[in-house]
Design a protein around this motif. Sequence first.
Motif, PDB file in Angstrom:
ATOM      1  N   ILE A  26      -1.623  33.537  52.749  1.00  0.00           N
ATOM      2  CA  ILE A  26      -2.490  33.649  53.926  1.00  0.00           C
ATOM      3  C   ILE A  26      -2.976  35.071  54.150  1.00  0.00           C
ATOM      4  O   ILE A  26      -4.108  35.291  54.556  1.00  0.00           O
ATOM      5  N   ASP A  27      -2.122  36.045  53.873  1.00  0.00           N
ATOM      6  CA  ASP A  27      -2.522  37.439  54.095  1.00  0.00           C
ATOM      7  C   ASP A  27      -3.338  38.000  52.934  1.00  0.00           C
ATOM      8  O   ASP A  27      -3.613  39.194  52.873  1.00  0.00           O
ATOM      9  N   GLY A  28      -3.729  37.155  52.002  1.00  0.00           N
ATOM     10  CA  GLY A  28      -4.604  37.575  50.921  1.00  0.00           C
ATOM     11  C   GLY A  28      -3.920  37.831  49.594  1.00  0.00           C
ATOM     12  O   GLY A  28      -4.590  38.014  48.580  1.00  0.00           O
ATOM     13  N   HIS A  29      -2.604  37.854  49.578  1.00  0.00           N
ATOM     14  CA  HIS A  29      -1.902  38.068  48.314  1.00  0.00           C
ATOM     15  C   HIS A  29      -0.507  37.465  48.362  1.00  0.00           C
ATOM     16  O   HIS A  29       0.058  37.246  49.427  1.00  0.00           O
ATOM     17  N   LEU A  30       0.021  37.198  47.195  1.00  0.00           N
ATOM     18  CA  LEU A  30       1.377  36.683  47.031  1.00  0.00           C
ATOM     19  C   LEU A  30       2.176  37.782  46.350  1.00  0.00           C
ATOM     20  O   LEU A  30       1.996  38.043  45.162  1.00  0.00           O
ATOM     21  N   ASP A  31       3.019  38.490  47.136  1.00  0.00           N
ATOM     22  CA  ASP A  31       3.745  39.607  46.526  1.00  0.00           C
ATOM     23  C   ASP A  31       4.999  39.120  45.809  1.00  0.00           C
ATOM     24  O   ASP A  31       5.386  37.959  45.914  1.00  0.00           O
ATOM     25  N   SER A  32       5.613  39.990  45.058  1.00  0.00           N
ATOM     26  CA  SER A  32       6.739  39.601  44.200  1.00  0.00           C
ATOM     27  C   SER A  32       7.931  39.098  45.011  1.00  0.00           C
ATOM     28  O   SER A  32       8.616  38.167  44.583  1.00  0.00           O
ATOM     29  N   ALA A  33       8.194  39.674  46.188  1.00  0.00           N
ATOM     30  CA  ALA A  33       9.313  39.208  47.017  1.00  0.00           C
ATOM     31  C   ALA A  33       9.060  37.773  47.492  1.00  0.00           C
ATOM     32  O   ALA A  33       9.977  36.945  47.511  1.00  0.00           O
ATOM     33  N   GLU A  34       7.803  37.495  47.848  1.00  0.00           N
ATOM     34  CA  GLU A  34       7.461  36.137  48.285  1.00  0.00           C
ATOM     35  C   GLU A  34       7.599  35.147  47.126  1.00  0.00           C
ATOM     36  O   GLU A  34       8.147  34.057  47.295  1.00  0.00           O
ATOM     37  N   MET A  35       7.114  35.535  45.948  1.00  0.00           N
ATOM     38  CA  MET A  35       7.230  34.652  44.779  1.00  0.00           C
ATOM     39  C   MET A  35       8.695  34.404  44.437  1.00  0.00           C
ATOM     40  O   MET A  35       9.091  33.268  44.168  1.00  0.00           O
TER      41      MET A  35
END
Length: 143
Positions: A26-35
């Motif tokens: 939603i915030d425009g990117h999927l960072d490594s911690a989220e993945m």
Amino acid sequence: MFSIFESEETKRLKTHIINLGTLAKIDGHLDSAEMEHIISIGERKGMRPQEVKNLLSSCENIKMTMPNNDLDRFDQIYDLVEMMLADGIVDDSEMDFCIEIATKMGFRKSVVGILIKKITTGVKDGLDRDEIKAEAINFLELQ
């Protein structure tokens, strides 16, 4: 994406993983911690990391399959809230998405905000999942 031969449980799991990915993006990117967080949830439910990654990379136009009992609904909302908190920034659009999904799962809109706040507070206070679940169930039974 979903096969007619898949069980309803598998379809619900895939929908859950997709919901987590949608929230993370939603915030425009999927960072490594989220993945990593999404992969750990998938692994906990029996998916391999590559299955999770493949699902997230090809998840457009998926029909949502919602959980069919309160404990699974709670677990999915809990995972969504954890995902919302994963990057340390709670964006209004992330909160709106959690509320929308909880409402689609059958939680009354009048209690969804409070439920999400209880989960958020519990996670931030370091309570374990079972403690937060017990408190949330008590709250929901009173409603």
